[in-house]
Scaffold this motif. Structure first.
Motif, mmCIF file in Angstrom:
data_model
loop_
_atom_site.group_PDB
_atom_site.id
_atom_site.type_symbol
_atom_site.label_atom_id
_atom_site.label_comp_id
_atom_site.label_asym_id
_atom_site.label_seq_id
_atom_site.Cartn_x
_atom_site.Cartn_y
_atom_site.Cartn_z
ATOM 1 N N GLU A 35 -12.808 117.210 3.925
ATOM 2 C CA GLU A 35 -12.736 118.522 4.576
ATOM 3 C C GLU A 35 -14.140 119.074 4.880
ATOM 4 N N THR A 36 -15.059 118.913 3.942
ATOM 5 C CA THR A 36 -16.429 119.381 4.152
ATOM 6 C C THR A 36 -17.082 118.622 5.293
ATOM 7 N N ASP A 37 -16.868 117.318 5.319
ATOM 8 C CA ASP A 37 -17.415 116.493 6.405
ATOM 9 C C ASP A 37 -16.868 116.950 7.759
ATOM 10 N N GLN A 38 -15.576 117.233 7.830
ATOM 11 C CA GLN A 38 -14.984 117.679 9.093
ATOM 12 C C GLN A 38 -15.582 119.000 9.545
ATOM 13 N N GLU A 39 -15.795 119.901 8.605
ATOM 14 C CA GLU A 39 -16.362 121.209 8.954
ATOM 15 C C GLU A 39 -17.811 121.066 9.425
ATOM 16 N N ILE A 40 -18.564 120.207 8.770
ATOM 17 C CA ILE A 40 -19.949 119.980 9.201
ATOM 18 C C ILE A 40 -19.973 119.368 10.593
ATOM 19 N N SER A 41 -19.088 118.420 10.853
ATOM 20 C CA SER A 41 -19.015 117.807 12.185
ATOM 21 C C SER A 41 -18.751 118.873 13.245
#
Length: 184
Positions: A86-92
């Motif tokens: 989820e954090t990776d998706q938000e950063i993307s």
């Protein structure tokens, strides 16, 4: 004698199933580590990007602070698999927003440092995308192995649980409104 042969076959079968499950789990762990290494490369570029655009992007200060906070969160080793995804998706998503905002600043669009960072991030994003596909395939193979008979019995005994796939979030699944895309 027949009982011993039957017992030997059963033991051999159990060993093969065990080894199969362990190899699937290790494959997921290996690819997950590769994804983590690529994400770390991306996270290491974020401070450079933020520092490079900060002086120009007064109105996007909140966006830059969010991406900086998320970077710190992403580097936390205590995140579970779901939180990491989820954090990776938000950063993307936020990195995409930053590069969209850069388009509004002609001096940034021409800055060699920004162009280099953008190019490097694009390369890393392509590598991350490929690693995510490999991860998703390994996770699918693992999830199949722990759910299919007869390996599901041993997997349950071993405490193996389904692993999460990298997926796009609901906002990214929406169709692009081409009519409004080119309005100025």
């Amino acid at each position: 004698m027949e009982i011993l042969i039957g017992l030997a076959v059963a033991i051999l079968f159990a060993i093969l199933m065990y080894n199969f499950l362990v190899s699937r789990k290790n494959q997921v762990d290996n690819i997950s580590a590769s994804v983590d290494a690529l994400l770390k490369k991306r996270y290491d570029l974020i401070p450079n990007l933020v520092a490079s655009v900060k002086e120009y992007m007064e109105y996007e200060k909140d966006l830059l602070e969010k991406v900086t906070r998320l970077r710190s969160k992403a580097l936390d080793r205590n995140l579970d698999e779901i939180q990491k995804i989820e954090t990776d998706q938000e950063i993307s998503r936020l990195l995409g927003d930053i590069f969209v905002a850069v388009e509004n600043y002609p001096e940034l669009k021409a800055d060699k440092n920004i162009l280099h960072l953008q190019h490097t991030l694009n390369e890393i994003e392509e590598q991350i995308s490929a690693a995510r596909r490999a991860y998703n395939q390994a996770v699918t193979d693992f999830n199949n192995a722990i759910e299919m008979f007869p390996t599901n019995i041993l997997a349950k005994y071993m405490g193996y649980k389904r692993k999460a796939l990298f997926q796009i979030d609901k906002n990214q699944r929406k169709s692009v409104d081409v009519k409004n895309l080119f309005k100025s």
